[in-house]
Scaffold this active site. Structure first.
Site, short mmCIF file in Angstrom:
data_model
loop_
_atom_site.label_atom_id
_atom_site.label_comp_id
_atom_site.label_asym_id
_atom_site.label_seq_id
_atom_site.Cartn_x
_atom_site.Cartn_y
_atom_site.Cartn_z
N ASN A 20 0.84 -1.19 0.00
CA ASN A 20 0.00 0.00 0.00
C ASN A 20 0.88 1.25 0.00
O ASN A 20 1.93 1.30 0.67
CB ASN A 20 -1.00 0.01 1.16
CG ASN A 20 -0.41 -0.25 2.52
OD1 ASN A 20 0.57 -0.97 2.65
ND2 ASN A 20 -0.99 0.34 3.55
N GLU A 69 0.45 5.20 0.60
CA GLU A 69 -0.47 6.24 1.07
C GLU A 69 -0.04 7.61 0.59
O GLU A 69 1.03 7.79 -0.02
CB GLU A 69 -0.54 6.18 2.60
CG GLU A 69 -1.08 4.84 3.08
CD GLU A 69 -1.32 4.76 4.57
OE1 GLU A 69 -0.84 5.64 5.33
OE2 GLU A 69 -2.01 3.81 4.99
N CYS A 112 -4.01 0.72 -2.50
CA CYS A 112 -3.88 -0.49 -1.70
C CYS A 112 -2.83 -1.44 -2.29
O CYS A 112 -2.51 -1.38 -3.47
CB CYS A 112 -5.21 -1.22 -1.62
SG CYS A 112 -6.50 -0.30 -0.78
N GLU A 146 -2.95 -4.64 -3.02
CA GLU A 146 -3.35 -5.55 -4.09
C GLU A 146 -3.48 -4.81 -5.43
O GLU A 146 -3.15 -5.34 -6.48
CB GLU A 146 -4.64 -6.32 -3.75
CG GLU A 146 -5.76 -5.53 -3.16
CD GLU A 146 -5.69 -5.37 -1.64
OE1 GLU A 146 -4.72 -4.76 -1.18
OE2 GLU A 146 -6.62 -5.80 -0.95
N CYS A 189 -10.73 -4.00 -0.07
CA CYS A 189 -11.76 -2.96 -0.14
C CYS A 189 -12.56 -3.10 -1.45
O CYS A 189 -12.18 -3.84 -2.36
CB CYS A 189 -11.13 -1.57 -0.02
SG CYS A 189 -10.33 -0.99 -1.53
N CYS A 242 -10.63 -2.41 -4.70
CA CYS A 242 -9.72 -3.50 -5.06
C CYS A 242 -10.48 -4.70 -5.62
O CYS A 242 -10.02 -5.36 -6.54
CB CYS A 242 -8.88 -3.92 -3.86
SG CYS A 242 -7.57 -2.74 -3.51
N1 THU Z 1 -5.18 -1.53 2.66
C1 THU Z 1 -4.62 -2.32 1.67
O1 THU Z 1 -3.58 -1.99 1.12
N2 THU Z 1 -5.27 -3.46 1.33
C2 THU Z 1 -6.36 -3.96 1.97
O2 THU Z 1 -6.87 -5.01 1.60
C3 THU Z 1 -6.93 -3.23 3.11
C4 THU Z 1 -6.44 -1.84 3.29
C5 THU Z 1 -4.44 -0.32 3.07
C6 THU Z 1 -5.01 0.99 2.63
C7 THU Z 1 -4.44 1.94 3.67
O3 THU Z 1 -3.15 2.33 3.28
C8 THU Z 1 -4.33 1.08 4.92
O4 THU Z 1 -4.39 -0.27 4.48
C9 THU Z 1 -5.40 1.35 5.95
O5 THU Z 1 -6.66 1.21 5.42
#
Ligand code: THU
Length: 137
Positions: free
Chosen positions: A46, A48, A57, A59, A91, A94
C-alpha cells in the site's frame, strides 16, 4: 511455483514485502503477492498519500505493476496484513480491480498470517460481475 498453487509460499511473499509499505498515516502495512500464469510472482504494497483518498492499496499496486509489465492473466493473489489481529478483506475498489483481470474462481487468500488466513475467491468477494459472469449468458 508449480501447477498446484503453494498458498503458504505465496502468502509468505506478501508478508515479506508488507514491511516495505508506505503507510506513515495509517501505520497499517499491507503486502500483496500476485501469482502469474508462468508461475512467477509480482508483489505490491500500500502506498499512502497525505491527501488520504489517493492511497493505493497493496493488491492494486501488485495488479498495476504486473499489468504495466505486460501481464494479463493471474492465477491467485495473497494479501498479508500483519498489523491486524484478524483477516482484513480487500476494499471495494480492489475487488473491482481484481475482477477486471481475474476469473471468478481465482483464489484470494488474506490474513494477518497464513494460519489465520481466509481462502476466498474473486467471485465470492465480487459476485454478479458483468465482465466475467453475465457476459457469457
Ligand atoms: N489496505 C490495503 O492496502 N489493502 C487492503 O486489503 C486493506 C487496506 C491499506 C489501505 C491503507 O493504506 C491502509 O491499508 C489502511 O486502510
Amino acid at each position: 511455483m508449480e501447477n498446484s498453487i503453494e498458498y503458504g509460499k505465496l502468502f509468505d511473499m506478501a508478508l515479506s514485502v508488507a514491511s516495505g509499505a508506505y503507510a506513515p498515516y495509517s501505520k497499517f502495512h499491507v503486502g500483496a503477492a500476485l501469482l502469474l500464469e508462468d508461475g512467477s510472482v509480482v508483489t505490491g504494497v500500500n502506498v499512502e498519500n497525505r491527501s488520504f483518498g489517493l492511497t493505493n492499496c497493496a493488491e492494486r499496486s501488485a495488479v498495476f505493476a504486473a499489468v504495466s509489465a505486460g501481464h494479463r492473466k493471474f492465477r491467485a493473489i495473497a494479501i498479508a496484513t500483519p498489523d491486524s489481529a484478524y483477516p482484513v478483506s480487500p476494499c471495494g475498489a480492489c475487488r473491482q480491480v481484481l475482477s477486471e483481470f481475474m476469473a471468478p474462481e481465482t483464489p484470494v487468500v488474506f490474513g494477518p498470517d497464513f494460519a489465520r488466513a481466509v481462502h476466498s475467491t474473486v467471485g465470492e468477494l465480487f459476485p454478479f460481475d458483468a465482465l466475467h459472469e453475465l457476459a457469457g449468458n
